[in-house]
Motif scaffolding. Structure first.
Motif, PDB file in Angstrom:
ATOM      1  N   GLN A 115     -21.237 -31.739 -17.462  1.00 46.80           N
ATOM      2  CA  GLN A 115     -19.945 -32.431 -17.419  1.00 46.80           C
ATOM      3  C   GLN A 115     -18.898 -31.675 -18.231  1.00 46.80           C
ATOM      4  O   GLN A 115     -17.743 -31.567 -17.806  1.00 46.80           O
ATOM      5  CB  GLN A 115     -20.090 -33.855 -17.948  1.00 46.80           C
ATOM      6  N   ARG A 118     -17.765 -28.656 -16.243  1.00 51.65           N
ATOM      7  CA  ARG A 118     -16.883 -29.093 -15.150  1.00 51.65           C
ATOM      8  C   ARG A 118     -15.496 -29.422 -15.699  1.00 51.65           C
ATOM      9  O   ARG A 118     -14.481 -29.015 -15.121  1.00 51.65           O
ATOM     10  CB  ARG A 118     -17.473 -30.310 -14.450  1.00 51.65           C
ATOM     11  N   ARG A 119     -15.441 -30.110 -16.812  1.00 47.52           N
ATOM     12  CA  ARG A 119     -14.150 -30.476 -17.430  1.00 47.52           C
ATOM     13  C   ARG A 119     -13.390 -29.222 -17.877  1.00 47.52           C
ATOM     14  O   ARG A 119     -12.180 -29.134 -17.702  1.00 47.52           O
ATOM     15  CB  ARG A 119     -14.413 -31.400 -18.637  1.00 47.52           C
ATOM     16  N   ARG A 121     -13.606 -26.233 -16.514  1.00 48.31           N
ATOM     17  CA  ARG A 121     -13.078 -25.591 -15.294  1.00 48.31           C
ATOM     18  C   ARG A 121     -11.823 -26.301 -14.803  1.00 48.31           C
ATOM     19  O   ARG A 121     -10.836 -25.661 -14.416  1.00 48.31           O
ATOM     20  CB  ARG A 121     -14.129 -25.580 -14.194  1.00 48.31           C
ATOM     21  N   GLU A 122     -11.841 -27.641 -14.820  1.00 50.84           N
ATOM     22  CA  GLU A 122     -10.671 -28.414 -14.388  1.00 50.84           C
ATOM     23  C   GLU A 122      -9.471 -28.115 -15.286  1.00 50.84           C
ATOM     24  O   GLU A 122      -8.355 -27.915 -14.796  1.00 50.84           O
ATOM     25  CB  GLU A 122     -10.981 -29.914 -14.417  1.00 50.84           C
ATOM     26  N   LEU A 123      -9.708 -28.099 -16.570  1.00 54.86           N
ATOM     27  CA  LEU A 123      -8.611 -27.825 -17.510  1.00 54.86           C
ATOM     28  C   LEU A 123      -8.070 -26.410 -17.343  1.00 54.86           C
ATOM     29  O   LEU A 123      -6.849 -26.197 -17.389  1.00 54.86           O
ATOM     30  CB  LEU A 123      -9.073 -28.058 -18.952  1.00 54.86           C
ATOM     31  N   ARG A 125      -8.120 -24.636 -14.587  1.00 52.79           N
ATOM     32  CA  ARG A 125      -7.380 -24.652 -13.325  1.00 52.79           C
ATOM     33  C   ARG A 125      -5.987 -25.251 -13.548  1.00 52.79           C
ATOM     34  O   ARG A 125      -4.978 -24.724 -13.069  1.00 52.79           O
ATOM     35  CB  ARG A 125      -8.154 -25.460 -12.292  1.00 52.79           C
ATOM     36  N   GLU A 126      -5.924 -26.349 -14.291  1.00 54.23           N
ATOM     37  CA  GLU A 126      -4.649 -27.002 -14.564  1.00 54.23           C
ATOM     38  C   GLU A 126      -3.728 -26.097 -15.392  1.00 54.23           C
ATOM     39  O   GLU A 126      -2.532 -26.011 -15.129  1.00 54.23           O
ATOM     40  CB  GLU A 126      -4.891 -28.324 -15.297  1.00 54.23           C
ATOM     41  N   ARG A 129      -2.291 -23.444 -13.089  1.00 54.79           N
ATOM     42  CA  ARG A 129      -1.252 -24.031 -12.239  1.00 54.79           C
ATOM     43  C   ARG A 129       0.046 -24.210 -13.017  1.00 54.79           C
ATOM     44  O   ARG A 129       1.128 -23.858 -12.539  1.00 54.79           O
ATOM     45  CB  ARG A 129      -1.727 -25.386 -11.693  1.00 54.79           C
TER      46      ARG A 129
END
Length: 160
Positions: A115, A118-119, A121-123, A125-126, A129
């Motif tokens: 988890q 995954r978090r 990677r999301e951060l 990516r954000e 962006r």
């Protein structure tokens, strides 16, 4: 003449002092410092009171292990011989016990680790962006200022 950091000197001298008591020649070969230099460092260290000498973590653990089975009188004699207060020895024992207890409790489960990855990677990516959006906004701002400067110069030229 080489200059060595104080932390390096302390680590090397700690190997020469009890409980490790490595020979000057062996340490000299290992660390690449002349034996005469190591002897000078050792004599400087021995000239300071024993209570002010720094004990390395392995030396503290060795002291805790060596004194664990001793009775109070033998432990006090050992402390006098090595220049350590019994309270220091007790503190080292508590620190070692606490350090051994923490990793088990602090370990994350494999699911928690997954988890967390995954978090992350999301951060990431954000963040990428938002970096692109910020770069685009900065470019638009620069272009709008240039455009404004061009039209203001034309207006001034026609007014004169």
């Amino acid at each position: 003449m080489g200059r060595y950091a104080e932390t390096f000197k302390r680590r090397v001298v700690a190997r020469l002092l009890p409980p490790e008591s490595a020979s000057v020649e062996d340490v000299s070969r290992e660390v690449g410092v002349a034996a005469q230099t190591l002897e000078r460092w050792l004599s400087d260290a021995l000239s300071t009171p024993a209570r002010e000498r720094a004990w390395t973590a392995p030396a503290r653990l060795e002291a805790v292990i060596a004194t664990a089975a001793m009775d109070e009188a033998a432990r006090s004699a050992w402390c006098r011989e090595h220049g350590v207060y019994p309270q220091q020895l007790q503190q080292w024992r508590e620190n070692a016990t606490q350090a051994l207890a923490e990793p088990e409790e602090a370990r994350a489960s494999p699911q928690q680790t997954k988890q967390d990855r995954r978090r992350i990677r999301e951060l990431e990516r954000e963040v990428r962006r938002k970096d692109r959006a910020l770069a685009e906004t900065a470019a638009l701002l620069v272009l709008s200022r240039k455009l404004e400067a061009v039209f203001n110069n034309k207006d001034k030229g026609e007014a004169e």
